[in-house]
Design a protein around this motif. Structure first.
Motif, PDB file in Angstrom:
ATOM      1  N   ALA A   1      -4.913 -21.884  27.498  1.00  0.00           N
ATOM      2  CA  ALA A   1      -6.065 -21.325  26.800  1.00  0.00           C
ATOM      3  C   ALA A   1      -6.975 -22.461  26.393  1.00  0.00           C
ATOM      4  O   ALA A   1      -6.506 -23.503  25.955  1.00  0.00           O
ATOM      5  CB  ALA A   1      -5.592 -20.568  25.572  1.00  0.00           C
ATOM      6  N   ASP A   2      -8.294 -22.263  26.579  1.00  0.00           N
ATOM      7  CA  ASP A   2      -9.236 -23.348  26.274  1.00  0.00           C
ATOM      8  C   ASP A   2      -9.632 -23.359  24.805  1.00  0.00           C
ATOM      9  O   ASP A   2      -9.622 -24.374  24.154  1.00  0.00           O
ATOM     10  CB  ASP A   2     -10.498 -23.196  27.132  1.00  0.00           C
ATOM     11  N   ILE A   3      -9.997 -22.170  24.295  1.00  0.00           N
ATOM     12  CA  ILE A   3     -10.546 -22.142  22.931  1.00  0.00           C
ATOM     13  C   ILE A   3      -9.443 -21.859  21.935  1.00  0.00           C
ATOM     14  O   ILE A   3      -8.628 -20.971  22.138  1.00  0.00           O
ATOM     15  CB  ILE A   3     -11.642 -21.068  22.802  1.00  0.00           C
ATOM     16  N   GLU A   4      -9.465 -22.619  20.838  1.00  0.00           N
ATOM     17  CA  GLU A   4      -8.451 -22.411  19.806  1.00  0.00           C
ATOM     18  C   GLU A   4      -9.120 -21.797  18.565  1.00  0.00           C
ATOM     19  O   GLU A   4     -10.171 -22.241  18.140  1.00  0.00           O
ATOM     20  CB  GLU A   4      -7.844 -23.760  19.464  1.00  0.00           C
ATOM     21  N   TYR A   5      -8.491 -20.771  18.017  1.00  0.00           N
ATOM     22  CA  TYR A   5      -9.004 -20.096  16.812  1.00  0.00           C
ATOM     23  C   TYR A   5      -8.110 -20.436  15.625  1.00  0.00           C
ATOM     24  O   TYR A   5      -6.928 -20.735  15.793  1.00  0.00           O
ATOM     25  CB  TYR A   5      -9.042 -18.581  17.031  1.00  0.00           C
ATOM     26  N   ASP A   6      -8.688 -20.329  14.430  1.00  0.00           N
ATOM     27  CA  ASP A   6      -7.849 -20.470  13.237  1.00  0.00           C
ATOM     28  C   ASP A   6      -6.873 -19.298  13.181  1.00  0.00           C
ATOM     29  O   ASP A   6      -5.687 -19.482  12.944  1.00  0.00           O
ATOM     30  CB  ASP A   6      -8.714 -20.478  11.965  1.00  0.00           C
ATOM     31  N   ILE A   7      -7.422 -18.086  13.375  1.00  0.00           N
ATOM     32  CA  ILE A   7      -6.599 -16.892  13.200  1.00  0.00           C
ATOM     33  C   ILE A   7      -6.822 -15.926  14.361  1.00  0.00           C
ATOM     34  O   ILE A   7      -7.972 -15.612  14.704  1.00  0.00           O
ATOM     35  CB  ILE A   7      -6.966 -16.174  11.870  1.00  0.00           C
ATOM     36  N   ALA A   8      -5.720 -15.419  14.909  1.00  0.00           N
ATOM     37  CA  ALA A   8      -5.798 -14.350  15.913  1.00  0.00           C
ATOM     38  C   ALA A   8      -5.159 -13.114  15.303  1.00  0.00           C
ATOM     39  O   ALA A   8      -4.093 -13.196  14.685  1.00  0.00           O
ATOM     40  CB  ALA A   8      -5.055 -14.763  17.174  1.00  0.00           C
ATOM     41  N   ILE A   9      -5.820 -11.967  15.459  1.00  0.00           N
ATOM     42  CA  ILE A   9      -5.336 -10.724  14.843  1.00  0.00           C
ATOM     43  C   ILE A   9      -5.120  -9.690  15.935  1.00  0.00           C
ATOM     44  O   ILE A   9      -6.036  -9.408  16.729  1.00  0.00           O
ATOM     45  CB  ILE A   9      -6.356 -10.223  13.786  1.00  0.00           C
ATOM     46  N   ILE A  10      -3.919  -9.135  15.959  1.00  0.00           N
ATOM     47  CA  ILE A  10      -3.590  -8.150  17.007  1.00  0.00           C
ATOM     48  C   ILE A  10      -3.636  -6.755  16.393  1.00  0.00           C
ATOM     49  O   ILE A  10      -2.757  -6.364  15.633  1.00  0.00           O
ATOM     50  CB  ILE A  10      -2.177  -8.404  17.588  1.00  0.00           C
ATOM     51  N   GLY A  11      -4.677  -6.003  16.688  1.00  0.00           N
ATOM     52  CA  GLY A  11      -4.812  -4.640  16.173  1.00  0.00           C
ATOM     53  C   GLY A  11      -5.947  -4.546  15.185  1.00  0.00           C
ATOM     54  O   GLY A  11      -5.945  -5.210  14.149  1.00  0.00           O
ATOM     55  N   GLY A  12      -6.918  -3.703  15.495  1.00  0.00           N
ATOM     56  CA  GLY A  12      -8.111  -3.581  14.651  1.00  0.00           C
ATOM     57  C   GLY A  12      -8.180  -2.243  13.937  1.00  0.00           C
ATOM     58  O   GLY A  12      -9.150  -1.502  14.069  1.00  0.00           O
TER      59      GLY A  12
END
Ligand SMILES: Cc1cc2nc3c(=O)[nH]c(=O)nc-3n(C[C@H](O)[C@H](O)[C@H](O)COP(=O)(O)OP(=O)(O)OC[C@H]3O[C@@H](n4cnc5c(N)ncnc54)[C@H](O)[C@@H]3O)c2cc1C
Length: 380
Positions: free
Chosen positions: A3-14
């Motif tokens: 994966a290229d872009i790194e996020y602080d937080i990933a959330i599964i389910g909106g």
């Protein structure tokens, strides 16, 4: 996975938990990516009665609940399987709003706050390695420092990760349920929510926006099986034995061509952290819907999760401390409520037990207030 872009937080389910957590994290300046497998706006199985506990939080977040003139609900009417009715007062009370409207409003707000939302995108796998999460979704791979599971009561991860605890103590809780929801037009008092019992289940009705009612029931998978897996047959054979339900089902105008249905619902205890993923909302534990505050719990859990994630990302605590603190806070706020909810639900299955319980509760209003209060929290 790369994966290229790194996020602080990933959330599964909106749903409520995921979207409100995303908004709080974005407000604090973190980069957030959220994945939702459905496309907004969409309907969801839910009784759509939301306890007033969460009104201050939703308003603070930017959802103008007081301005929407939603039905304010302060009375509960419960009927037993034979149609005997018992009125109760809801001290805290709540309001009615469809999930179609509420979730979509939160989605729009999250977009405004620059949360990156991939809707119509399912997360397939999550792997934790070298302090990072690699997330495999149907649109590619992503990496994040923190991953949160807000995937609701039923998801591919429950099966993949074998999350639901099993022990003889929890046998009762492991009964599988189905939930069915309709929107209907029916003359129903806007200040009331009714809970009509039937054999192995109960059906709620209350008003939401635009003069619509939400009609939603929970019953065992066995009830459906006994009716040849046909919802309409089950409704006529079983639900209609309660005269209130027969009247509603035969006189109402149904606004969908077919109901929203969710199967394989379990109220068994779950873990609050799994494979280093923090669970919020129903993914951390689902309260029986007759308590009417699963939505408030999902919203409240998002605040708990945000606080510990914020401390972790500011390097005030390490990952182990974050996980430990979150589990502890979650258990402190919700464990007992879930337990009481399961006990109350177990009294609502059999015909004579439901009638007897309701008679006792009706004669002892102080006890009833205590039972209702013990499944709810304070406004937050
Ligand atoms: C029959 C019934 C009636 C209820 N009635 C009420 C009520 O009247 N009042 C109340 O307060 N509570 C009620 N509840 C409980 C309430 O619906 C839940 O507690 C609440 O929806 C929890 O919100 P959530 O954000 O945790 O989950 P959800 O709102 O379910 O959101 C989870 C989201 O995750 C998505 N998702 C799942 N897996 C993936 C994946 N792999 N990748 C991407 N996305 C994924 C789903 O599509 C979903 O949108 C009821 C529950 C049932 C079963």
């Amino acid at each position: 996975m790369n994966a290229d872009i790194e996020y602080d937080i990933a959330i599964i389910g909106g749903g409520l938990a995921g979207l409100t957590l995303a908004i709080q994290c974005a407000d604090a300046g973190y980069s957030v990516v959220l994945f939702e497998k459905e496309k907004y706006p969409f309907h969801k199985v839910c009784g759509e009665y939301i306890s007033n506990e969460s009104k201050p939080f939703l308003t603070r977040l930017g959802i103008p609940i007081p301005e929407w003139n939603l039905p304010a609900i302060s009375q509960l009417l419960i009927t037993d399987n034979y149609g005997q009715a018992y009125p109760f007062t809801l001290d805290l009370g709540g309001f009615g709003i469809s999930r179609f409207r509420l979730d979509n409003a939160l989605y729009q707000l999250a977009l405004q706050k620059k949360v990156l939302i991939y809707s119509g995108t399912k997360v397939l796998n999550v792997v934790y390695e070298n302090n990072y999460f690699m997330i495999e979704a149907t649109n590619g791979n992503f990496s994040a420092k923190v991953t949160v599971g807000s995937f609701g009561k039923r998801s591919n991860f429950d099966i993949q990760w074998k999350r639901i605890l099993s022990s003889s103590e929890n046998n009762k809780a492991e009964t599988k349920f189905i939930g069915v929801k309709y929107h209907i037009r029916y003359p129903f008092p806007s200040h009331q929510i009714a809970l009509h019992n039937f054999k192995n289940g109960y059906c709620g009705i209350s008003m939401v926006e635009d003069n619509k009612c939400c009609l939603c029931y929970l019953t065992t998978t066995d009830n459906l099986r006994r009716s040849g897996n046909r919802i309409n047959v089950m409704e006529e054979d079983i639900l209609f034995q309660n005269p209130f339900l027969k009247k509603i089902f035969t006189e109402a105008e149904f606004l969908y061509t077919s109901p929203q249905v969710i199967a394989e619902v379990s109220f068994a205890p779950k873990t609050q952290v799994h494979n280093r993923v923090l669970m919020v909302g129903d993914a951390a534990g689902l309260i029986t819907p007759l308590c009417g505050n699963g939505m408030s719990m999902a919203l409240h859990a998002s605040i708990l999760a945000f606080n510990v994630i914020d401390m972790f990302l500011q390097e005030k605590i390490n990952r182990n401390e974050m996980e430990h603190l979150y589990s502890k806070l979650w258990q402190h706020h919700f464990k007992r409520r879930l337990w009481v909810g399961r006990q109350v639900q177990s009294l609502m299955g059999s015909q004579w037990l439901t009638s007897a319980t309701l008679k006792v509760l009706h004669m002892l209003p102080t006890l009833t207030k205590k039972v209702i209060a013990s499944t709810h929290g304070q406004p937050f």
